[in-house]
Design an enzyme around this catalytic site. Sequence first.
Site, PDB file in Angstrom:
ATOM      1  N   LYS A   1      15.926 129.107-103.741  1.00 33.54           N
ATOM      2  CA  LYS A   1      17.065 129.058-102.739  1.00 33.54           C
ATOM      3  C   LYS A   1      17.005 130.248-101.949  1.00 33.54           C
ATOM      4  O   LYS A   1      16.993 131.126-102.545  1.00 33.54           O
ATOM      5  CB  LYS A   1      18.335 128.482-103.400  1.00 33.54           C
ATOM      6  CG  LYS A   1      19.347 128.292-102.275  1.00 33.54           C
ATOM      7  CD  LYS A   1      20.630 127.804-102.906  1.00 33.54           C
ATOM      8  CE  LYS A   1      21.665 127.379-101.952  1.00 33.54           C
ATOM      9  NZ  LYS A   1      23.015 126.996-102.771  1.00 33.54           N
TER      10      LYS A   1
ATOM     11  N   SER B   1      25.061 122.807-100.985  1.00 33.15           N
ATOM     12  CA  SER B   1      24.545 123.646-100.121  1.00 33.15           C
ATOM     13  C   SER B   1      22.982 123.882-100.356  1.00 33.15           C
ATOM     14  O   SER B   1      21.973 124.328 -99.734  1.00 33.15           O
ATOM     15  CB  SER B   1      24.929 124.985 -99.916  1.00 33.15           C
ATOM     16  OG  SER B   1      24.922 125.713-101.129  1.00 33.15           O
TER      17      SER B   1
ATOM     18  N   SER C   1      27.188 122.645-105.262  1.00 34.60           N
ATOM     19  CA  SER C   1      26.026 122.692-104.354  1.00 34.60           C
ATOM     20  C   SER C   1      24.728 122.502-105.073  1.00 34.60           C
ATOM     21  O   SER C   1      23.596 122.654-104.433  1.00 34.60           O
ATOM     22  CB  SER C   1      25.769 124.096-103.878  1.00 34.60           C
ATOM     23  OG  SER C   1      26.729 123.999-102.696  1.00 34.60           O
TER      24      SER C   1
HETATM   25  N1  GLN Z   1      30.587 122.079-100.690  1.00 36.05           N
HETATM   26  C1  GLN Z   1      31.147 123.347-101.239  1.00 36.05           C
HETATM   27  C2  GLN Z   1      31.675 124.443-100.389  1.00 36.05           C
HETATM   28  O1  GLN Z   1      31.411 124.159 -99.043  1.00 36.05           O
HETATM   29  C3  GLN Z   1      30.605 123.983-102.571  1.00 36.05           C
HETATM   30  C4  GLN Z   1      29.531 124.747-102.062  1.00 36.05           C
HETATM   31  C5  GLN Z   1      28.622 125.455-103.106  1.00 36.05           C
HETATM   32  O2  GLN Z   1      28.755 125.174-104.188  1.00 36.05           O
HETATM   33  N2  GLN Z   1      27.949 126.429-102.989  1.00 36.05           N
HETATM   34  O3  GLN Z   1      32.061 125.109-100.653  1.00 36.05           O
END
Ligand code: GLN
Length: 477
Positions: free
Chosen positions: A65, A140, A164
Amino acid sequence: MKPGVHALLEVARNHPGRVARYYRERIDAFNDRLNAFITVLDPPPRAEAPKADPGVLAGLPIAHKDIFVTRDVRTTCGSRMLEGFVPPYDATVVERLADAGCVLLGKTNMDEFAMGSSNETSYFGPVRNPWDLERVPGGSSGGSAAAVAAGLVPVATGTDTGGSIRQPAALCGVTGLKPTYGRVSRYGMIAFASSLDQAGILARSAEDAAWVLRAMAGHDGRDSTSADRPVPDYVAQLAEGIRGLRIGILEDCFDTGLDPEVGARIRDALRVMERLGARLCEIRLPHLALSVPAYYVLAPAECSSNLARYDGVRFGHRAEGVQDLATLYRRSRSEGFGTEVKRRILIGTYVLSHGYYDAYYLQAQRVRRLIREDFIQALSTVDLLAGPTTPTPAFRLGEKTEDPLTMYLNDIYTIGVNLAGLPALSIPAGFVRGLPIGLHLIGGDFNEGLMLAAAQAFQGATEWHTLAPPGFEASGP
Ligand code: GLN
């Protein structure tokens, strides 16, 4: 069916370079359709003399990532702010996997600074879900999930602050593991919300995830929150199976907002676990419903502090033609960050400001404690907790971008786990209207091995994790 890590290592041993070339060609052939990669790398030409210790994952292709810094390889975090950032060092995760012999094939697309649930906040454009190119892959870590689902790499890293890894794993039909907070070093992982961020893995199967976790976990003196405890042999532990395990079903997750068809598939999956020898019971966590509100105070608070470093002076984007320092800060940040990141910084600075700190930030910290206590109490009566990973299968691109609150509710089942610091896993558990869905398993602190063994037993009895999206079938190198 695509070969697993174990089989790929065998091919890599007998035909050096073949496995990496095979996946590199698939990236060339398919990435245009998916936009899963921000940067694609060529595998290094094969060294003449084989290394004395090639490593346990020698020749295994991997993608990271684009939140993990990579020496001499551009690392953007999905943001214009870091569009041209070339780090001078490797994250610990990157270093450990390279030492184990992994071959880096690229950096995957992601929501900007890991803020999002659909990959639509990336400065580099959305990723598409290989099961339906009009739908999101989740976020994400959506680039990593889509890349693994489409067979562009066998395994990829991700990070999980509120879901994410697990949410995109569910939406793309792959296995996603978020380890216990502190199990994997955060050194060189660009910070979003430091008390919640944790590195993990997207892979085809629990077995493949176990191979990678064993190589990336462990204490790191450069991360003061990394846990100083031995790394078990997760691959050996897979054989422990599921028989006799007590699994608590998170009944709260079935109450409201859950697509009834997703609920039905998850109940089916739980019956499979029961048939394999698990003992099921019902569990309720009284404070779980407060996870999303608590998270959306704490995560923005930490993000506003972590992202203060992008000031146009030390890192990243710098506005041009500016005469004074205040304007340099304002213009660099206005130009470098996207809308969702700005929204989080605004919320974060607000909840931390004098007069609101007690009402919001401290209150959310207290709620966080209650949520953790609920989980610990439940996990004193069962070995694992289980439920759906997401309320629905993948939604359409653009469907939720206008309404941040609807977007935030995507992580309703995963966020509590981050607040509690526990390990959790999403595994493919069937299809709803032709789209994959995930079963969510949650373990006690540092119980990754037990969780992976249960998942492996489930995957031994089901074939959801072996299916490839139409048009992306692969026979293997
Ligand atoms: N969707 C969640 C957020 O927007 C979690 C994001 C993540 O785990 N990095 O914060």
